[in-house]
Design a protein around this motif. Structure first.
Motif: not given
Lengths: 342, 511
Positions: A226-229, B309, B312, B314, B332
């Motif tokens: 998720s944090l890598s898109g 976050r 970004f 998130a 993200p």
């Protein structure tokens, strides 16, 4: 920089080295071959080309289901609903295609043309897949619980439609064609060809496409994904839809083969599909595994089952033999991987 | 307060509580620990330093019985010590405080302290003198913790102290602490240090592992330096000539570097954040210029990670975020597409795919470059991995090495590689050098400076003052979720003022 020089040299060495997945697949394949030879010693007439082929062709349904189940497992999700979907789509295809005005309720259908009947049946299968995706992705309920529920839901609908029995009368002639027709002047039936083509597509997707790689990333670490898109919600939704679509097609083909819609068809197939994936080295925690491994897992299970039958063991023994095969295979894999990566 | 037989009076300077001799550990192709000999005096704080990959972890694993040495011997209190599992180590009087805490959140402090030591009769737990003893131990090292409190209500720092108390009350004569301050704010660090000093005064020996050298000078009696698996020196800290000598011993070269103002930075605002507010943040507004390195500094819980976050996408946040004139902050995916990349706080759980190789980790944030109508371009992936392994100097013999087997610094470089491959113009770095060795730290700072010089913007979210002062052009000071002040870095930056602001002191004389 000396480091650079080192990397350049060892890289060429490493491209020849196997990945862990290739290693496990090779291991599973060797076990399958070894088991086949061993069974050939014990069972008369086991060592025959036709028998080898039968081990695969007789299991086209479970192998096909195993493809969707394996992809989902690699992404870190279960799909226990595929057996129920097999029953549901088969029963629906029969009900939709049965002519109207039969002698009783079970011989009266909706009288749709066959192509429309199977399209609607696939719609029913996809609806179960969508339900899986909705609960797993949107409401974040553990997939094992969701698909256990939809497994019962799908089979339950099939049961209601068949009144706990089966529908097999008042069907158009073309209903029995798909499941029984042979391909290219050989004895290869359409369902087997379907499985083979599906396998090739799945291997291509797994190895060569971004979609395949996304599945591994999501399974290996959903948070990092998720944090890598990566839109993992969308991806897992696709996987559930694909898995239910495959199960829907399998159900329609089986209904066609037997010219009947039976609510108990595909019982325990979801577990067989899970077992062959695990036998084939797919990690239950996700992020690891391959379709080829799953295929050889299916071969192992088929050898164990058919050898047992060949040795005139009572079918009652089959589950115990399956259990032993599963334990041995998984212990061997864990041990081999740990040894390799020590 | 502890069970060990030595009274403080008897533990003279000459009695080593723990001694290793000619200790060696071989892995296939690598000698992780190479013929190491040194001893640790009883009742001291003995620091263990070295870059990642120097052999510290392997040494600790041998001391705790998780690994067995290839050759060599260990002695505890003068007798042979050959642990084959963690229980042996506990029996031998050696306890370990790992980075990941092993407390049970759902139990009370007291239940945690007596866990595994319960006595039972007919299946029922019976109370024993044990409870009184552990309560006394806890009270002696940290009176503020209520033994009947549920552990889930405690802070990380307090949980850590519960674990220390458990080790101490189980009669450990040596407690090994692996980076205990990594997740603590500076005030919590002070409290932990007080606990450690009290332990030392009661003749417990502490083996202290940390990358933060100032902690070692503050706390340590003696220090052992390892490099490339070899023992470099064991010295009294009073005999060590400052940080530079220690660093030199650790890496064989001098890396201490202060902030030097970079050339003129553009005043083109690439990022504008207005009124960011959520459960932690309170009306935070700021901007970041093109080519600028900004720092967000404050203790744990001040809102650093929350800002990162939020920028970004998130986490949901009220307020507005504009990047190059376009609103961002919804996901993200959107942030990455716009040119923002995040190096998250926890690299192992949030940044890396540890079960996958370096090659498979690098390209994940840029699928467009990787895809040829959906087909995976393996050559792009391969070339990118080789390129970044070389450019970031990632120490590995192969791009197919699983990232879980890399040292912390090299893992972090892989996370950087992911972000660089994404072609980001703004990098958000949340604690970029946490748990990273000094050498890799310097390399990471160089990477950051180069990126900024090329016109990229970098935001560093850090709880290390040394870090933000060393590299950032402008520093935002955070306290309890609000942006209290902004400081321009330079030769005359006022460190006491900064510390005052982020610990809740009044803002005054903001530069």
């Amino acid at each position: 920089m000396t480091v650079t020089a080192n990397i350049g040299r060892s890289l060429s060495d490493d491209r020849r080295k196997m990945s862990d997945e290739a290693f496990i697949t090779l291991l599973v394949a060797s076990v399958a071959v070894g088991l086949f030879l061993f069974a050939s010693l014990l069972v008369p007439n086991f060592f025959q080309l036709l028998n080898m082929l039968n081990l695969v062709t007789n299991n086209w349904a479970v192998i096909s289901l195993g493809i969707g189940v394996s992809f989902l497992l690699v992404s870190g999700n279960f799909d226990l609903s595929v057996g129920g979907i097999v029953a549901l789509s088969g029963v629906l295809s029969v009900w939709f295609a049965q002519a109207t005005g039969g002698a009783n309720a079970l011989s009266t259908g909706l009288g749709l043309p066959y192509w429309l009947a199977i399209t609607c049946a696939l719609g029913g299968a996809l609806a179960i897949g969508a339900l899986n995706a909705l609960f797993v992705v949107k409401f974040r309920i553990p997939s094992i619980i969701v698909t256990l529920g939809t497994m019962m839901l799908a089979r339950g609908i099939a049961q209601v439609v068949t009144q706990g029995s089966q529908r097999n009368t008042n069907l158009p002639d073309e209903f029995g064609v798909l499941g029984n027709m042979t391909m290219f002047d050989t004895s290869v039936k359409l369902p087997v060809a379907f499985m083979l083509i599906l396998l090739l597509i799945a291997i291509f997707i797994e190895r060569k496409t971004v979609f395949g790689r996304l599945t591994y990333w999501i399974g290996a670490n959903p948070i990092a994904a998720s944090l890598s898109g990566i839109d993992k919600e969308k991806h897992v939704t696709y996987l559930y839809l694909f898995s239910s679509l495959i199960a829907g097609i399998v159900g329609i083909l089986l209904a066609s083969e037997f010219k009947s819609g039976y609510s108990n068809r595909g019982t325990l197939m979801e577990f067989d599909a899970l077992v062959i994936a695990l036998l084939g080295g797919v990690a239950i925690a996700g992020g690891f595994g391959s379709v080829v491994g799953m295929f050889f897992g299916a071969v192992i299970l088929a050898i164990v089952t058919s050898a047992a039958t060949g040795m005139v063991l009572s079918p009652d023994w089959q589950y115990i033999l399956k259990a032993i095969a599963v334990f041995l295979a998984i212990v061997t894999q864990t041990w081999a991987l740990a040894r390799r990566n020590r | 307060m502890t069970d060990h037989n030595q009274s403080p009076a008897l533990s003279s300077d000459l009695a080593p509580v723990l001694a290793v001799k000619d200790l060696t550990k071989d892995y296939p192709g690598v000698r992780a620990v190479d013929n190491v000999s040194f001893s640790i005096q009883s009742g001291t704080v003995h620091c263990l330093v070295g870059e990642n990959g120097a052999g510290k972890s392997t040494l600790v694993k041998m001391l705790t019985g998780a690994l067995q040495p290839t050759s060599g011997s260990m002695n505890v209190n003068g007798s042979q010590y050959e642990p084959t599992n963690p229980q042996d180590a506990r029996d031998g009087g050696i306890a370990t405080l790992f980075q990941e805490l092993h407390v049970v959140d759902e139990l009370t402090v007291l239940e945690n302290l007596t866990l595994g030591m319960e006595r039972s009769r007919f299946g029922f737990l019976i109370k024993s003198k044990l409870e009184d003893r552990v309560v006394q131990t806890l009270y002696a090292i940290e009176p503020s913790i209520d033994p009947s409190a549920r552990v889930s209500t405690l802070s990380v720092a307090q949980k850590q102290i519960v674990e220390i108390a458990r080790a101490a009350s189980s009669g450990a004569s040596v407690i090994i602490m692996d980076e205990p301050t990594a997740a603590l704010s500076e005030r919590e660090v002070e409290r932990l240090f007080a606990v450690i000093r009290r332990l030392r005064d009661s003749a417990v020996t502490v083996v202290y592992i940390s990358h933060k050298l100032e902690e070692i000078f503050q706390l340590g009696d003696a220090v052992t330096v390892l490099r490339d698996g070899k023992h470099i020196a064991t010295k009294q800290l009073s005999d060590v000539d400052g940080r530079s000598e220690l660093i030199e011993m650790m890496i064989g070269r001098s890396v201490f570097q202060d902030y030097s103002p970079r050339g003129k930075i553009s005043d083109e605002k690439v990022l504008l954040a207005k009124g960011l507010t959520n459960s932690v943040l309170r009306d935070v507004s700021f901007h970041i210029n093109r080519g600028e390195i900004v720092g967000f500094y404050g203790p744990v819980g001040a809102g650093k990670t929350e800002i990162a976050r939020a920028l970004f996408g998130a986490d949901k946040v009220a307020g507005s975020i504009e990047f190059k004139g376009h609103p961002v902050g919804r996901s993200p995916k959107e942030a990455i597409a716009a040119g923002i990349a995040l190096v998250p706080e926890e690299r192992r759980t949030q940044g890396l795919f540890t079960s996958l190789s370096i090659r498979e980790n690098v390209p994940v944030m840029n699928l467009r470059r990787l895809s040829n109508n959906g087909v995976f371009r393996a050559s792009v992936e391969h070339d990118a991995a080789v390129d970044y392994v070389n450019r970031l100097n990632i120490a590995t013999e192969s791009i197919d090495k699983h990232t879980e087997k890399l040292s912390g610094g090299n893992q972090q470089k892989v996370v950087f590689a992911k972000c660089l491959f994404a072609d980001a113009d703004l990098l958000l770095l949340d604690e970029p050098t946490r748990g990273v060795d000094v050498g890799a730290k310097t390399e990471i700072y160089d990477i950051i400076r180069n990126l900024a010089d090329e016109g990229n913007s970098v935001a560093i979210f850090s709880s290390e003052l040394e870090e933000v002062l060393g590299i950032c052009d402008r520093i935002f000071l955070l306290y309890a979720g609000s942006l209290e002040a902004e400081v321009t870095n330079g030769a005359n930056v006022d460190a006491p003022h900064i510390l005052n602001v982020v610990t809740g002191g009044h803002v005054g004389g903001v530069q």
